[in-house]
Design an enzyme around this catalytic site. Structure first.
Site, PDB file in Angstrom:
ATOM      1  N   ASP A   1     -10.257  -4.258  -4.520  1.00  0.00           N
ATOM      2  CA  ASP A   1      -9.325  -3.237  -3.868  1.00  0.00           C
ATOM      3  C   ASP A   1      -9.520  -1.881  -4.581  1.00  0.00           C
ATOM      4  OD1 ASP A   1      -7.480  -1.656  -2.672  1.00  0.00           O
ATOM      5  OD2 ASP A   1      -5.769  -3.062  -3.219  1.00  0.00           O
TER       6      ASP A   1
ATOM      7  N   HIS B   1      -7.916  -5.149  -0.118  1.00  0.00           N
ATOM      8  CA  HIS B   1      -6.836  -4.473   0.492  1.00  0.00           C
ATOM      9  C   HIS B   1      -6.588  -4.903   1.620  1.00  0.00           C
ATOM     10  CE1 HIS B   1      -4.038  -1.016  -0.341  1.00  0.00           C
ATOM     11  NE2 HIS B   1      -4.343  -0.630   0.983  1.00  0.00           N
TER      12      HIS B   1
ATOM     13  N   SER C   1       0.865  -1.158   0.001  1.00  0.00           N
ATOM     14  CA  SER C   1      -0.024  -0.019   0.172  1.00  0.00           C
ATOM     15  C   SER C   1       1.032   1.310  -0.042  1.00  0.00           C
ATOM     16  CB  SER C   1      -1.087  -0.121   1.120  1.00  0.00           C
ATOM     17  OG  SER C   1      -2.073   0.795   1.069  1.00  0.00           O
TER      18      SER C   1
END
Length: 322
Positions: free
Chosen positions: A252, A282, A158
């Site tokens: 996501d 995610h 991320s």
């Protein structure tokens, strides 16, 4: 696409959780809550030969790091510089301890986890500056720490994937040695928010619109979000960047920009392994203790890293999907 049944269970668990959303808390409270909750679904901690806290720095400037050594070999070891996720706002050495242990043990490498400066107290480009400072400082310390300078990879999930991608571009611009490999787990690559998946999966899949707004506003501040140091998809030149593995998840908000980044690398002739996990969300990288599909995806990342750091043991990596 069909969401993984165990992921549905996780989402239901989160919905019923007594913990408030992190974006409703102060940054310090959000960090404390994340440190407490992030490990609940993660893999068991792999044993390490040693774990050492290092204030890595020079000239009175230091960044806290943690060096994981799965096994003392007596030879210069490969290293992964790990940049944790958390929207540049939460996440810590502690919340990613199990992740780093798993990567180190599985890929048979050392892992240096970096405690870079967090927003909003330290907005962009503070995290970028810290990561580059650590990278440059590390180059002069490889012999001290028993690291093979030719086998130093960078990786993160991320926000950490974002910083890993930025590091590769900025190290090249600065004339620094490049990582031998970049492991990008559902990276944020375009902070302008223009990709369809940012809207299509903005609610109900853990990383929701209020989270993205809170993280993004705190990190970006008044800066231009098209700055490639914030949105690495905006860099003009991708040729000659390190080989990469880019992993994305189906449910996501960041999947489109992660896939687009992998495509840009591939179009520039950079060797890239592309893995897409259609049923995952995610954050799956920290769910391997509860979700078998997430553990399998984590193991794929370990395999990609191991192949890059131990090329003599593995055939060339190929593009893949899951």
């Amino acid at each position: 696409m069909t969401i993984d049944p165990q992921i549905e269970w996780v989402l239901d668990l989160i919905e019923k959780s007594p913990y408030p959303p992190v974006y409703t808390l102060s940054p310090p409270a959000a960090r404390a809550q994340y440190d407490e909750t992030a490990v609940k679904l993660d893999i068991d901690p792999a044993p390490m030969d040693s774990i050492v806290e290092i204030a890595l720095g020079r000239e009175s400037r230091f960044v806290r790091t943690r060096l994981y050594t799965p096994k003392q070999t007596g030879e210069p070891d490969p290293l992964l510089v790990w940049l944790h996720g958390g929207g540049w706002t939460i996440g810590s050495l502690d919340s990613y301890d199990r992740t780093c242990r798993g990567l180190a043990a599985g890929a048979e490498c050392r892992v240096l986890s970096v405690d870079y400066a967090l927003a909003p107290e330290h907005p962009f480009p503070a995290a970028v500056d810290d990561v580059l400072f650590v990278w440059e400082t590390l180059q002069a310390r490889t012999e001290d720490y028993g690291i093979d300078p030719a086998r130093i990879a960078v990786g993160g999930d991320s926000a950490g994937g974002n910083l890993s991608a930025v590091l590769c571009h900025e190290a090249r611009k600065a004339g620094l040695p490049l990582p031998c490999f970049q492991l990008l787990i559902y990276p944020a690559t375009d902070m302008t928010g223009g990709f369809p998946s940012r809207k299509a999966y903005a609610n109900g899949y853990l990383l929701e619109a209020p989270h993205m707004n809170w993280f993004g506003d705190g990190y970006a501040g008044a800066a231009d979000r098209t700055d490639p140091r914030m949105s690495p998809l905006r860099y003009e030149d991708f040729a000659g960047l390190p080989p990469a593995a880019v992993h994305t998840a189906g449910f996501d908000p960041l999947q489109d920009e992660g896939i687009a980044y992998a495509d840009r690398l591939e179009a520039a002739g950079v060797p890239v392994v592309k893995r897409h996990y259609a049923g995952l969300i995610h954050g799956y990288f920290n769910m391997g203790g509860a979700v078998p599909a997430a553990k399998a995806a984590f193991d794929d990342a370990v395999a990609d890293l191991r192949a890059a750091l131990h090329p003599e043991l593995h055939p060339a990596a190929r593009s893949a999907s899951a």
